[in-house]
Write an enzyme that holds these catalytic residues in place. Structure first.
Site, PDB file in Angstrom:
ATOM      1  CG  ASP A 173      -2.314   0.583   0.837  1.00  0.00           C
ATOM      2  OD1 ASP A 173      -2.332   1.760   0.457  1.00  0.00           O
ATOM      3  OD2 ASP A 173      -3.340  -0.115   0.918  1.00  0.00           O
ATOM      4  CG  HIS A 180      -4.629   1.853  -2.032  1.00  0.00           C
ATOM      5  ND1 HIS A 180      -4.706   2.248  -0.717  1.00  0.00           N
ATOM      6  CD2 HIS A 180      -5.867   2.044  -2.550  1.00  0.00           C
ATOM      7  CE1 HIS A 180      -5.944   2.660  -0.452  1.00  0.00           C
ATOM      8  NE2 HIS A 180      -6.673   2.551  -1.546  1.00  0.00           N
ATOM      9  CD  GLU A 209     -10.265   3.747  -1.091  1.00  0.00           C
ATOM     10  OE1 GLU A 209     -11.111   4.298  -0.379  1.00  0.00           O
ATOM     11  OE2 GLU A 209      -9.234   3.227  -0.631  1.00  0.00           O
TER      12      GLU A 209
HETATM   13  C1  ACM Z   1     -11.035  -0.584   0.650  1.00  0.00           C
HETATM   14  O1  ACM Z   1     -11.510  -0.476   1.792  1.00  0.00           O
HETATM   15  N1  ACM Z   1     -10.435   0.451   0.066  1.00  0.00           N
HETATM   16  C2  ACM Z   1     -11.132  -1.825  -0.091  1.00  0.00           C
END
Ligand code: ACM
Ligand code: ZN
Length: 632
Positions: free
Chosen positions: A209, A283, A349
């Site tokens: 991440d 991420h 995201e």
């Molecule tokens: C997430 O909570 N962004 C999968």
């Protein structure tokens, strides 16, 4: 007359001891997750050092499973259960048998467990079933058997019972984010061990991440020499400052490939499949810091210490062919390190603003005839899918992978509620349900004023998690692989807090994912859940006692004034309160299930719960002004 009386006494005693007591089942047997079928019998099987485990199956895997069980029993009781092959003995044995002819009902993970006064027999189609039978057997023994230290006890007994059991879903998952905070391989193993005791079988390992890359990739050393490290910060994650110029990144860590192999083997012995996640294209800050050309801007950043850093570009450039070359190396190695079928590629995201401004991304869209950045993300995921398919693996992604077109073979993990899972199933794709309103264990499980955990989001108590239903109405159940709880670790800075946020909520979800829907019953579960608490204590697992605490729900009366109602997840608790800033006890006013008006001058309410005449919950102190914001 006398004989009649005696008869009446015996019958009533037996009745009260056995099947029913009021509406609730009263039984000595408390298993989580609740088995499909239990028939309690009279008597007990004494566990002594004369008992032998007979591995009738001859299977090496069953032998390993038996060894794990016998080692734990030896550790906690001092009783050494010898493991022997078939030796003709019948009495005082724990027989482990694999069915020659498959029992269709119990499937790959089911088992039958028969405990009589003279022997215990576990049968299954596969070794996994034997493992689960032994977990159930452990829960039939006193909680001390789960402990790390030897306990002296005169008699260890197992109640006689016949159990037939098998899971509702094949995917019973728990996710741990090791990027936002790094967790050692020792802790990861402990976490896997703990989940396997409650028949959870899928460990989703969120390995990368913005805050750290956690897996060694041969040929791409920068991912771990650079990407695994951030500047040290302690305290509140949201408030962490960006690195100062020249500040050394010394916080973090990663798993070597040898570590990964060790954890995989450890998990396999407990029938836990590991689903590794490398989160792309969003991420991806740790990747981007390691290889600055990987982002659209090409700027040199540093690994995030906290949440966002100055609106940095966190997304891999979809126009950069070198990114796909690196991802081929990464996913090929992941595919060979993890023997399971599924690999998670994230997909959540991914902010597309940088793609909009990037000539390389825009060129890619033109070349590939993609109408928008949503389709560009879909293109990105489909390229990873191709790599995975060539290795015989199936791609899993967060529900954003639906946007711009789903990769043909993808499994969708539904997190923004159940909508993504529903849409995937409607499109004929498989889905795993981990809706954030039931399954997000980073959210608090009680009043923050009591919990004193650093957590955000709405309250998900154990009872709320227990309401999760993986198969929404109208969805064909054959597409739902199962469900999963997720522990994001932004606010989870230590192993102790990881356990606190996980247990006992993971018990609730273990039952949701394993037991028949028709058997779901919160009050019954609550009793069985509490029976696990002494086991957690013996094991040193830091479970949350939040089910004993009160929650406040303010309401408006007809004059528009705030009044207070209190709730508890457990039904047999009494709530006492004061408004005069004195410690409430069971001589204070008791909440009578009706809204209470607030006396003039009061600025705080102090609340405590009791079970019978003993305080049981933690003291809740709330400022009335803070409660006003909760009024609808
Ligand atoms: C997430 O909570 N962004 C999968
Ligand atoms: Zn780009």
């Amino acid at each position: 007359m006398k004989r009649h009386y005696l008869f009446f006494l015996v019958v009533s005693l037996l009745f009260s001891m056995s099947i029913v007591h009021g509406q609730e089942r009263v039984s000595a047997i408390k298993i989580v997750p609740e088995p499909v079928n239990i028939q309690e019998k009279q008597g007990v099987f004494p566990l002594t050092s004369n008992v032998k485990i007979v591995n009738f199956s001859g299977s090496k895997e069953v032998g390993e499973t038996a060894k794990l069980f016998s080692e734990q029993i030896a550790l906690s009781t001092g009783i050494n259960l010898k493991i022997v092959p078939v030796d003709g003995s019948e009495n005082q044995t724990i027989k482990l048998m694999l069915n020659k002819k498959e029992n269709q009902t119990i499937g790959k993970e089911g088992y039958t467990l028969s405990v009589t006064k003279s022997k215990i027999v576990i049968t299954a189609n596969k070794p996994a079933g034997i493992f689960y039978g032994l977990q159930t057997l452990t829960q039939l023994l006193p909680p001390e058997v789960s402990g790390k230290a030897k306990v002296n006890r005169l008699r260890w007994t197992v109640p006689c019972v016949e159990i037939k059991d098998y899971p509702r879903f094949g995917w019973r998952g728990l996710m741990l984010d090791v990027s936002r905070h790094f967790f050692s391989k020792e802790f990861v193993k402990r976490y896997i061990d703990q989940m396997s005791k409650y028949k959870l079988n899928t460990f989703h390992w969120h390995l990368t991440d913005n805050q750290g890359w956690r897996i060694e990739i041969k040929g791409l050393p920068e991912l771990t020499t650079i990407g695994a490290w951030r500047v040290p910060r302690t305290g509140k994650f949201c408030t962490f400052e960006s690195p100062a110029p020249g500040e050394k990144a010394t916080d973090g860590g990663y798993y070597t490939q040898e570590d990964i192999k060790e954890v995989v083997l450890y998990a396999q012995k407990r029938f836990v499949n590991i689903v590794p996640e490398v989160d792309v294209p969003g991420h991806s800050k740790a990747f981007i810091v390691s290889y600055p050309d990987a982002s659209c801007t090409g700027l040199q950043y540093s690994v995030n210490a906290g949440f966002m850093q100055d609106n940095d570009d966190l997304v891999l450039c979809a126009g950069n062919e070198d990114n796909f070359k690196k991802l081929e190396i990464i996913f090929s190695q992941i595919a060979s390190l993890f023997p399971g079928k599924y690999i998670h590629v994230g997909g959540d995201e991914a902010w597309k603003d940088f793609w909009k401004k990037c000539p390389k991304c825009q060129q890619r869209m033109k070349d590939e005839g993609l109408k928008n950045e949503g389709e560009l993300q879909s293109y990105f995921i489909k390229r990873i899918e191709k790599i995975l398919l060539s290795k015989g693996k199936t791609l899993v992604g967060w529900d954003e992978i639906l946007e711009g077109g789903l990769a043909p073979s993808a499994v969708v993990m539904s997190w923004r509620g159940s909508a993504g899972g529903i849409e995937a199933a409607q499109k004929g794709h498989e889905a795993v349900m981990s809706p954030n309103d039931f399954c997000y264990f980073n959210q608090p499980q009680g009043e923050l004023a009591i919990e004193r955990v650093y957590a955000g989001g709405s309250l998900i108590g154990v009872s709320k998690a227990y309401e999760c239903e993986p198969v929404p109405e109208g969805v064909d159940a054959k597409y739902i692989l199962g469900g999963q709880a997720n522990l994001w670790s932004e606010f989870v800075a230590s192993p102790r807090i990881a356990e606190y946020m996980t247990w006992p909520r993971a018990l609730a979800l273990s039952e949701v994912f394993w037991s028949p829907k028709a058997k779901r019953n919160w009050n019954d579960f609550a009793v069985r859940m509490e029976m696990q608490f002494p086991r957690f204590e013996k094991e040193g697992v830091n479970y949350a006692p939040s089910v004993y605490d009160p929650t406040i729900v303010p309401v408006k009366n007809e004059n528009g004034e705030m009044e207070l109602t209190f709730t508890t997840e457990l039904k047999d608790l009494d709530v006492y309160y004061t408004f005069d800033c004195t410690f409430p006890d069971n001589y204070s006013p008791r909440y009578q299930q009706k809204p209470i008006s607030i006396p003039k001058g009061a600025s705080e309410v102090w609340v405590i719960t009791y079970r019978k005449d003993k305080p049981i919950g933690r003291l809740l102190v709330m400022r009335l002004n803070d409660l006003k914001s909760r009024l609808k």
